[in-house]
Design an enzyme around this catalytic site. Structure first.
Site: not given
Lengths: 134, 134
Positions: B7, B79, B130
């Site tokens: 994502h 992010h 991430e």
């Protein structure tokens, strides 16, 4: 109307170093650098299977990412690109909702050879948003 | 080693307004807001078929995105999240290359119930990154 997430573009000050981090440290599939002088960037594609990251480094005078890197010297997230099937219909809905489209409002041919336009980040909650007709 | 783009997270000051723009103006498939108090955010998922965008709004005191929104009041790209099959192996390669992993270096259980960690943006060319074990 929105289709796939075409790419996420990350502006970097040193394309070779960024490509090496993705390729060598993270084991990603990374293309050779591709200079796109008509777009003012050199790009490296990180293939993620379902989508891709584009690492962008300025190329030549007046690069569209030069100001961004002057403000964010270590680099940063530059824009996100969504696919649409009818870019003029998407533009018209955006304009009708009060959103601003950059430039003269007409789609241009983007780095992938397809019509693109950019929505003003101020109308997309701070995110520069590209639409690409696929 | 890097697998899919899981994502892209966009921090927004007004989740209802952002969700409405994606749903109504752009015709995207948008989830109901999901409060995640243990992560300090409320999230709306924008389903793009191949990947997703997560719209994040702060929830409660000490939200991890509060400082970002104080600095970027209209919102912005927060992010990017990549999938990996072995998060500890990925961490060890990052640490060996000199990159910093946030926190104590141990993966935590993230918003999707899977082990995650964050790589310092200063070691990823300004992009908070991430990794999620899938």
């Amino acid at each position: 109307m929105l289709d796939r997430l075409n790419h996420v573009a990350l502006a970097v000050p040193d394309l070779a170093a960024a490509a090496a981090r993705y390729r060598e440290t993270l084991g990603a599939t990374v293309s050779a650098p591709q200079p796109l002088p008509e777009h003012g960037v050199t790009v490296v594609f990180v293939d993620l299977g379902n989508s891709k990251v584009e690492l962008l480094e300025p190329l030549g005078e007046g690069s569209p990412i030069a100001a961004f890197l002057a403000k964010n010297p270590r680099g940063g997230m530059h824009h996100v690109c969504y696919e649409v099937s009818d870019i003029r219909a998407a533009r018209d809905r955006l304009l009708a909702s009060g959103a601003r489209v950059l430039g003269d409002g007409e789609p241009k041919i983007g780095a992938h050879g397809r019509p693109v336009l950019f929505v003003h980040p101020g109308d997309m909650f701070g995110t520069l948003t590209e639409l690409e007709e696929v």
